[in-house]
Each structure stands twice: as C-alpha cells, then as structure tokens.
Design an enzyme around this catalytic site. Structure first.
Site, short mmCIF file in Angstrom:
data_model
loop_
_atom_site.label_atom_id
_atom_site.label_comp_id
_atom_site.label_asym_id
_atom_site.label_seq_id
_atom_site.Cartn_x
_atom_site.Cartn_y
_atom_site.Cartn_z
N GLU A 93 0.89 -1.27 -0.05
CA GLU A 93 0.11 0.00 0.10
C GLU A 93 0.79 1.11 -0.09
OE1 GLU A 93 -4.35 -0.94 1.81
OE2 GLU A 93 -2.81 -0.35 3.20
N CYS A 115 7.34 -7.65 6.79
CA CYS A 115 8.67 -7.23 7.46
C CYS A 115 9.36 -8.24 8.20
CB CYS A 115 8.09 -6.01 8.53
SG CYS A 115 9.34 -5.07 9.09
N CYS A 119 7.91 -5.95 15.96
CA CYS A 119 7.71 -4.86 16.97
C CYS A 119 6.14 -5.25 17.39
CB CYS A 119 7.52 -3.53 16.36
SG CYS A 119 8.99 -3.25 15.53
N GLU A 172 10.89 -2.57 6.67
CA GLU A 172 11.96 -1.51 7.40
C GLU A 172 13.09 -1.13 6.17
OE1 GLU A 172 13.23 -0.27 10.11
OE2 GLU A 172 14.85 0.17 8.68
N LEU A 226 11.51 5.26 18.21
CA LEU A 226 12.15 5.12 19.42
C LEU A 226 11.41 4.24 20.45
CD1 LEU A 226 14.93 5.58 20.69
CD2 LEU A 226 13.77 7.70 21.55
N HIS A 227 10.08 4.76 20.64
CA HIS A 227 8.86 4.15 21.44
C HIS A 227 9.34 3.51 22.73
CE1 HIS A 227 7.16 4.24 17.31
NE2 HIS A 227 7.82 3.21 16.97
N1 SAH Z 1 9.53 -0.16 9.59
C1 SAH Z 1 9.57 1.39 9.74
C2 SAH Z 1 8.88 2.11 9.10
C3 SAH Z 1 7.26 1.98 8.92
S1 SAH Z 1 6.44 2.03 10.44
C4 SAH Z 1 9.75 1.70 11.12
O1 SAH Z 1 9.49 1.01 11.86
O2 SAH Z 1 10.07 2.80 11.61
C5 SAH Z 1 5.93 3.84 10.50
C6 SAH Z 1 5.72 4.18 12.01
O3 SAH Z 1 4.37 3.47 12.36
C7 SAH Z 1 6.65 3.61 13.00
O4 SAH Z 1 7.34 4.56 13.82
C8 SAH Z 1 6.10 2.28 13.54
O5 SAH Z 1 6.72 1.87 14.85
C9 SAH Z 1 4.86 3.13 13.65
N2 SAH Z 1 3.62 1.97 14.05
C10 SAH Z 1 3.56 0.66 13.87
N3 SAH Z 1 2.53 -0.01 14.32
C11 SAH Z 1 1.68 1.00 14.86
C12 SAH Z 1 0.47 1.03 15.54
N4 SAH Z 1 -0.19 0.01 15.60
N5 SAH Z 1 0.12 2.39 16.03
C13 SAH Z 1 0.83 3.18 16.01
N6 SAH Z 1 2.04 3.46 15.41
C14 SAH Z 1 2.33 2.35 14.79
FE1 SF4 Z 2 8.64 -3.72 10.84
FE2 SF4 Z 2 8.30 -0.93 11.18
FE3 SF4 Z 2 5.88 -2.59 11.86
FE4 SF4 Z 2 8.50 -2.76 13.36
S1 SF4 Z 2 7.18 -1.04 13.24
S2 SF4 Z 2 7.43 -4.31 12.38
S3 SF4 Z 2 10.13 -2.24 11.71
S4 SF4 Z 2 6.97 -2.02 9.82
#
Ligand code: SAH
Ligand code: SF4
Length: 383
Positions: A93, A115, A119, A172, A226-227
């Site tokens: 998408e 991916c 996470c 990623e 970072l989270h």
């Molecule tokens: N893989 C890369 C880029 C794609 S995700 C990364 O992780 O940075 C883009 C953003 O959305 C990232 O910061 C990710 O942590 C966040 N994200 C993923 N799942 C989410 C959710 N359920 N709610 C809010 N943000 C989320």
């Molecule tokens: Fe992959 Fe980014 Fe989702 Fe983590 S947050 S699983 S790196 S797409």
C-alpha cells in the site's frame, strides 16, 4: 508473457549501460531520462524528440511501467490510499496525505512486502517478510501517485501537491537499502522527479549499521522509531533492540551525517497505555536526546484485533507532549487522517478483502480511531 524489460527503476548509470547493450550512445539515456522522469511518459511513440525508428527499437526491447493499482480509496479528509499489485501478484500500500492548509502533501511509500521485524505493537510485524520491493516498485509507487494527480511534467518546487516522500510504509527500509537508495536517488534527481532530499524522510526501527550510509549516501531526513526509553521496555516491544540497544542507537543518531538544528531528526514515539507513557518516561526521553538536534512525533497507538496494547489516555499523551515542549522541543500529537479508508498502520495483508471490510465496519461502529497519520510523517499499513 511480456519479456520486455521495464526501464523504470534503472539508475542513470544503469540506463546508460542498458542503451550501450542495444548499441546506443549515452545521450540516448539522457534523452530517455527526461521523458521517463520529468514528463512521466509511458509510451515511446509519444517521445517526440526521439526518431520513429528509435522509438520502435526501444519498444521492441523495453516497456515503461508502473505498479498496477488493484484498489484505490479516497478519504473524506482527502487522504488517498492505493493498493498496488506487482508483477508476481504481491501487493503493498501507498498513501497520500495532503496538507490540510497548503497545496502540498506527503506520499508514504512501502519498501517491503511484510517485515522481518516483529515490533509487538505493529500489525505488519505479525506477518513474515514476503520479499523486498525492487527499486522500480518503490519509485513506481510515487510515479503512479503522480499519475493520479496529473503532476507531469514535473511541476516546479512551489506548485506540487505531492511535495514530500516519507519512507514509512510497510517494511524496514534500511533492510532493503540498495533498492531504496536507487529509488530515492531517482526521485531526487533534479532533471527528473525532482523531490529534494530535504523533502524526503526515511523511518527506521533502528538498524544501526545502516544509518551512517543512509545519511552519507542519501542525505535524507531521518525518523527513528524509538518508542521506549529503557532497554528493558524496548527489548520487549521492539526485538531489534536486543541486537542494537539504546546506547548504540543513540550513538548512531548523534553520528548521523547532516543532522543539525536546521534539520532535526524525528523521534517517533507510539503512546502505549501504562507501558511507555509516564511523566518519568518523558523526562528520561529528554535525557536520552540531550544535545541532539531532535523533534518528536507522538503517535497515539492504533489498536488492532488481538493486540495486547491499548492507546494511552489523551490526558497522558498531552502531559507527555507538554513535558517535551516545555523543554523547547517540538512534540506534536499526530491527528488521525484517512480513518474512513483504513489508511492506517495495522492491517494484515494476508487477510481477505472480506475480513478487512468487516473489520472496518466494526471499527467505525466502535468509533475506534484507527489511524495515526499526519502529513508529512505518515506510516502505512500492511494491506
Ligand atoms: N519500519 C519502519 C517504518 C514503517 S512503520 C519503522 O518501524 O520505523 C512507521 C511508524 O508507525 C513507525 O514509527 C512504527 O513504529 C509505527 N507503528 C507501527 N504500528 C503502529 C500502531 N499500531 N500504532 C501506531 N504506530 C504504529
Ligand atoms: Fe516492521 Fe516498522 Fe512494523 Fe517494526 S514497526 S514490524 S520495523 S514495519
């Protein structure tokens, strides 16, 4: 089956080599570059500066193709989502998030189907990597979006609706660096698509060994997911932290080429209730980024069925944001965008369309904000 090669996705040097392979001089590649990436032309017969004989020769060997839009949805707030189907049937998408106040906006692009990372709060993370997207598929997402908005030939910098690119879709990007780099170099080329590196942001979960190359070779803005502010929590919610723990990640951030006060790096922080959202967490975050040219993006967690997390209460998100802002940092809370078309992180691509539809209905009925998008830093879901 069409055996002809797609010219989209070849870098400048590769295009020169391709022309040499059919006995053509380098100027031919330059000529083509203009038609492909400035004019957006897909039909050799309309490349009027090229002789008819040459047009026929090109058409014999090559095609100019974008990914096919299998589905396209427009939100009431102007956010648009495409489900692109690639030649092997895989899908990913892309989302366009227009700025609400100005004639500009960001195209959020996927780098992988699925991916490899897992996470815990990310629905994409519950699905295995299917494959890396090719450079053609990555830059092709942007080109197809531009087709929709009729922005060919490349408008000048001030007059673009699709003014920014964010590599924040599925996957990623730093685990598919070569293809992402080829695609972004094509997008940045001033004689073609012409999106300046200052208008491109790449989001990484923290692939430490690739960060320097990203800064040195591409010079794009960096966003770091970072989270969490301790290894204990980050290990738990982002398993990549076990490989590249916080101290290493912050060191790589400090060394990121091109970061300055004028060009701050973004730290993305998803707000998870009772996990990472206390005032103490916010203060620890300030300590972590001390001395770094940083800004924050606070993302209310987007829930999905089966997740163990909940979104933090709004009051806690505001308190978190206030602590960061009181210390001089920009720390906006992302507003939901495109919620009615599920332009959000957290849909499983392996789900059937029917399942997706029924969940959309459930969510809308329950009034669940399913989105954490805000231009220009929007993530994209697994389709
Ligand atoms: N893989 C890369 C880029 C794609 S995700 C990364 O992780 O940075 C883009 C953003 O959305 C990232 O910061 C990710 O942590 C966040 N994200 C993923 N799942 C989410 C959710 N359920 N709610 C809010 N943000 C989320
Ligand atoms: Fe992959 Fe980014 Fe989702 Fe983590 S947050 S699983 S790196 S797409």
């Amino acid at each position: 089956m069409d055996e002809r090669k797609n010219l989209i996705g070849l870098g400048r040097d590769e295009l020169v080599a391709e022309m040499a392979a059919i006995g053509e001089k380098p100027f031919r590649a330059k000529q083509l570059w203009h038609w492909l990436y400035n004019r957006g032309e897909t039909d050799f017969a309309r490349m009027t500066s090229i002789s008819k004989v040459m047009q026929a020769k090109l058409a014999e060997h090559y095609v100019v193709r974008r990914p096919r839009a299998a589905q396209e949805m427009l939100s009431s707030d102007g956010t648009r989502k495409w489900l692109f189907a690639f030649d092997d049937g895989n899908e990913a998408e892309t989302v366009y998030i227009p700025d609400l106040d100005e004639e500009r906006g960001a195209v959020c692009i996927s780098s992988q189907v699925g991916c490899t990372l897992t996470c815990r709060f990310c629905h994409t993370g519950t699905q295995l990597l299917v494959r890396n997207l090719t450079a053609a598929e990555i830059v092709g997402q942007f080109m197809a979006a531009r087709d929709t908005y009729g922005e060919w030939p490349t408008p000048d910098d001030s007059g673009r609706q699709l003014s920014n690119i964010v590599m924040m879709g599925m996957g990623e990007p730093l685990y598919n660096f070569d293809n992402v780099a080829t695609a972004l170099k094509i997008a940045m080329d001033g004689e073609g698509i012409g999106i300046s590196r200052r208008r491109i942001t790449l989001s990484t979960s923290g692939v430490v060994p690739m960060m320097e190359r990203c800064g040195a070779e591409l010079g794009v803005n960096l966003a770091v997911s970072l989270h969490a502010v301790t290894d204990e929590i980050r290990d738990r919610i982002m398993p990549i932290n076990k490989k590249y723990p916080l101290a290493e990640l912050m060191r790589a951030c400090r060394a990121y080429p091109g970061a300055s006060n004028a060009r701050r790096m973004t730290f993305e922080y998803v707000m998870l209730k009772g996990v990472n959202d206390s005032a103490a967490d916010a203060r620890e975050l300030l300590r972590l980024v001390k001395g770094l040219p940083a800004k924050f993006n606070l993302i209310p967690f987007n829930p999905w069925p089966g997740t163990e997390f909940e979104c933090s209460d709004m009051a806690d998100i505001r308190r978190f944001s206030d602590i960061l802002q009181d210390n001089g940092y920009s720390a906006p809370i992302r507003q939901p965008r495109g919620r009615d078309i599920l332009a959000a992180c957290g849909q499983l691509r392996s789900e059937s369309k029917r399942a997706k539809c029924s969940r959309l209905k459930e969510r809308l009925a329950a009034g669940i904000p399913d989105d954490h998008h805000d231009a220009p830093d929007a993530p994209v879901p697994a389709p």
